[in-house]
Design an enzyme around this catalytic site. Sequence first.
Site, PDB file in Angstrom:
ATOM      1  NE  ARG A  54      22.683 -84.320  -4.286  1.00 46.10           N
ATOM      2  CZ  ARG A  54      24.111 -83.737  -4.217  1.00 46.10           C
ATOM      3  NH1 ARG A  54      24.462 -82.908  -5.229  1.00 46.10           N
ATOM      4  NH2 ARG A  54      24.856 -83.974  -3.308  1.00 46.10           N
ATOM      5  N   GLY A  81      25.976 -86.946   9.999  1.00 43.03           N
ATOM      6  CA  GLY A  81      27.249 -86.298   9.610  1.00 43.03           C
ATOM      7  C   GLY A  81      28.516 -87.127   9.631  1.00 43.03           C
TER       8      GLY A  81
HETATM    9  C1  UD1 Z   1      32.580 -83.848   2.493  1.00 39.12           C
HETATM   10  C2  UD1 Z   1      33.392 -82.945   3.211  1.00 39.12           C
HETATM   11  C3  UD1 Z   1      33.825 -81.801   2.298  1.00 39.12           C
HETATM   12  C4  UD1 Z   1      34.639 -82.218   1.123  1.00 39.12           C
HETATM   13  C5  UD1 Z   1      33.858 -83.360   0.445  1.00 39.12           C
HETATM   14  C6  UD1 Z   1      34.599 -84.053  -0.523  1.00 39.12           C
HETATM   15  C7  UD1 Z   1      32.359 -82.929   5.497  1.00 39.12           C
HETATM   16  C8  UD1 Z   1      31.576 -82.400   6.560  1.00 39.12           C
HETATM   17  N1  UD1 Z   1      32.608 -82.316   4.473  1.00 39.12           N
HETATM   18  O1  UD1 Z   1      31.367 -82.929   1.988  1.00 39.12           O
HETATM   19  O2  UD1 Z   1      34.982 -81.065   3.210  1.00 39.12           O
HETATM   20  O3  UD1 Z   1      35.211 -81.347   0.239  1.00 39.12           O
HETATM   21  O4  UD1 Z   1      33.087 -84.250   1.130  1.00 39.12           O
HETATM   22  O5  UD1 Z   1      33.893 -84.801  -1.271  1.00 39.12           O
HETATM   23  O6  UD1 Z   1      32.951 -84.107   5.789  1.00 39.12           O
HETATM   24  N2  UD1 Z   1      28.527 -89.984   5.337  1.00 39.12           N
HETATM   25  C9  UD1 Z   1      28.124 -91.004   6.130  1.00 39.12           C
HETATM   26  N3  UD1 Z   1      27.376 -90.496   7.177  1.00 39.12           N
HETATM   27  C10 UD1 Z   1      26.779 -89.316   7.234  1.00 39.12           C
HETATM   28  C11 UD1 Z   1      27.016 -88.401   6.287  1.00 39.12           C
HETATM   29  C12 UD1 Z   1      27.916 -89.014   5.387  1.00 39.12           C
HETATM   30  O7  UD1 Z   1      28.487 -92.184   6.144  1.00 39.12           O
HETATM   31  O8  UD1 Z   1      25.963 -89.123   8.249  1.00 39.12           O
HETATM   32  C13 UD1 Z   1      29.161 -90.434   3.950  1.00 39.12           C
HETATM   33  C14 UD1 Z   1      28.501 -90.379   2.648  1.00 39.12           C
HETATM   34  O9  UD1 Z   1      27.911 -91.751   2.346  1.00 39.12           O
HETATM   35  C15 UD1 Z   1      29.638 -89.938   1.553  1.00 39.12           C
HETATM   36  C16 UD1 Z   1      30.524 -89.280   2.500  1.00 39.12           C
HETATM   37  O10 UD1 Z   1      30.016 -89.526   3.840  1.00 39.12           O
HETATM   38  O11 UD1 Z   1      30.181 -91.028   1.126  1.00 39.12           O
HETATM   39  C17 UD1 Z   1      30.612 -87.850   2.342  1.00 39.12           C
HETATM   40  O12 UD1 Z   1      29.477 -87.103   2.648  1.00 39.12           O
HETATM   41  P1  UD1 Z   1      28.866 -85.814   1.974  1.00 39.12           P
HETATM   42  O13 UD1 Z   1      27.475 -85.786   2.550  1.00 39.12           O
HETATM   43  O14 UD1 Z   1      28.696 -86.278   0.470  1.00 39.12           O
HETATM   44  O15 UD1 Z   1      29.836 -85.039   2.223  1.00 39.12           O
HETATM   45  P2  UD1 Z   1      30.137 -83.637   1.487  1.00 39.12           P
HETATM   46  O16 UD1 Z   1      28.854 -82.518   1.622  1.00 39.12           O
HETATM   47  O17 UD1 Z   1      30.079 -84.070  -0.114  1.00 39.12           O
END
Ligand code: UD1
Length: 497
Positions: A19, A84
């Site tokens: 985004r 994830g």
């Molecule tokens: C996540 C949390 C949610 C919390 C929120 C706070 C989970 C499942 N959910 O949701 O409970 O309220 O953050 O902001 O954790 N990332 C990776 N690898 C992946 C997926 C994500 O490194 O495979 C990193 C992303 O770059 C990001 C962070 O993890 O910096 C969070 O991932 P994102 O997909 O934004 O999680 P949310 O849906 O925001």
Amino acid sequence: MTDLRPSAVVVLAAGEGKRMRSALPKVLHPIAGRPLLDLVLRAAAELVPAHLVVVVGHGRDQVVAHLSSGWPDVTVAVQAEQLGTGHAAREALAALSAKGTTPDVLAALGPVVLCYGDAPLLTVDSLRRLLAAEGEVRVLTAEVADPNGYGRVLRNAITDDVEAIVEQRDATVAELEVTEINSGVYAFEPNFLAEALGQLSRDNSQGEEYLTDVVSIARRSGRRVVAVRSHAPEEILGVNDRAQLAEVAALLRDRLVGDWARSGVTFQDPRTTWLDVDVDLAPDSTVLRNTQLLGSTKLATGACVGPDTTLRNVQVGEGARVRSTTADSAEIGANAEVGPYTYLRPGTVLGAGSKAGAYVEIKASTVGAGSKVPHLSYVGDATIGAGTNIGAATVFVNYDGVSKHRTVVGDHVRIGSDTMLVAPVTIGDGAYTAAGSVIVEDVPPGAMAVARGRQRSILGWVLRRRPGTESAAAAIAAGGKPSGHIPTETNNGEESH
Ligand code: UD1
Ligand code: CA
């Protein structure tokens, strides 16, 4: 309180950041002069963890290049596919184990802290409170008015213990009403974390391994889960698009301005003031509206900068006054006066009590104590002594079309207005130059250098060549004669200043 030092801090930064619609990876977008990732790493580094781990994936070449220049001690874990947050945490532990730091080794050192690279307002205070709490799982939560988009913290109705975190997309209508949200900052007992990460499923709406499921796994196996409520709820804000980037930047600005104001700095208009995280402002300095202090800019006591000023890596001395100025990598001495409409480029050093006035540009030059460049001048590659005055519209002609040359101007020199100082050239102490001179040769101390054409006034020229004009009429009214003998030329060869 030995626990206050974590064995590792893991920062997840592998997500795509779609985004943002940017060629730059999300975590490298800057606010307050630093990439988002650096702000999180700075907070983490204050805990002095034994290991600092960043999980990279999308845009990993750029992120890794950034880390190797600014954070050489960081352990990089690669998450090739974004399966994830739980999977990302697993990759972090795998990278540590690959260098011999197994969960057992970590467990001997302290808990593992985990946070996300796109939430840059995280405070060290919250991290310390998480470390001071006890439990196999400690999670930082926040009460918010609008929980939309966040994971909800589910508590036991009777004991109030945290039972689970449910993602928005997987929540029931009743669960969506919960206003306590998961910040995404945790501390884990390392062996339990490794065990729980091995039990995650992808049986959820996004088909991802959720790190948040570690909470319910802990509960089911009788481990302690502690929720620590944030004292600074804005710290949970994550950046997903550029509207949120601007919002978070403004909140960080508010925080920085507020902190400096409490330490004794006056801000005329916090909303139009922007500070980078590395600036240093002494008590009793003043910042007026529309001012940006960037990089490692420092203000000494009594300095006043603004309005309409941008300083990058500039040192401003005690009592100096800087108005409507753009300056980069310059030093402004105590009680110096700069502006308005002044441009100081890298390598400018203004001595104590000196002046760089309106429409003056200075580059790679030293202006000695008490010397003045008051109006409309360009000073490039020069050394100017003390107590010297540079007349209006003087140009230091430093470039011959191929290379740059230096000019040296001594102490107590008077450079006449509109002088061209053609470098390389030296003006001795106490020397003068006549206004309008083009100086190509060194001027000895105490000499007056005159280097310009003599003036010729051709008398009666207007009456002969422009008869009948308003100029001719004005000349006649001033005593000029339309006919008769008119001398045609005079030389008034004496210099006047
Ligand atoms: C996540 C949390 C949610 C919390 C929120 C706070 C989970 C499942 N959910 O949701 O409970 O309220 O953050 O902001 O954790 N990332 C990776 N690898 C992946 C997926 C994500 O490194 O495979 C990193 C992303 O770059 C990001 C962070 O993890 O910096 C969070 O991932 P994102 O997909 O934004 O999680 P949310 O849906 O925001
Ligand atoms: Ca997020």
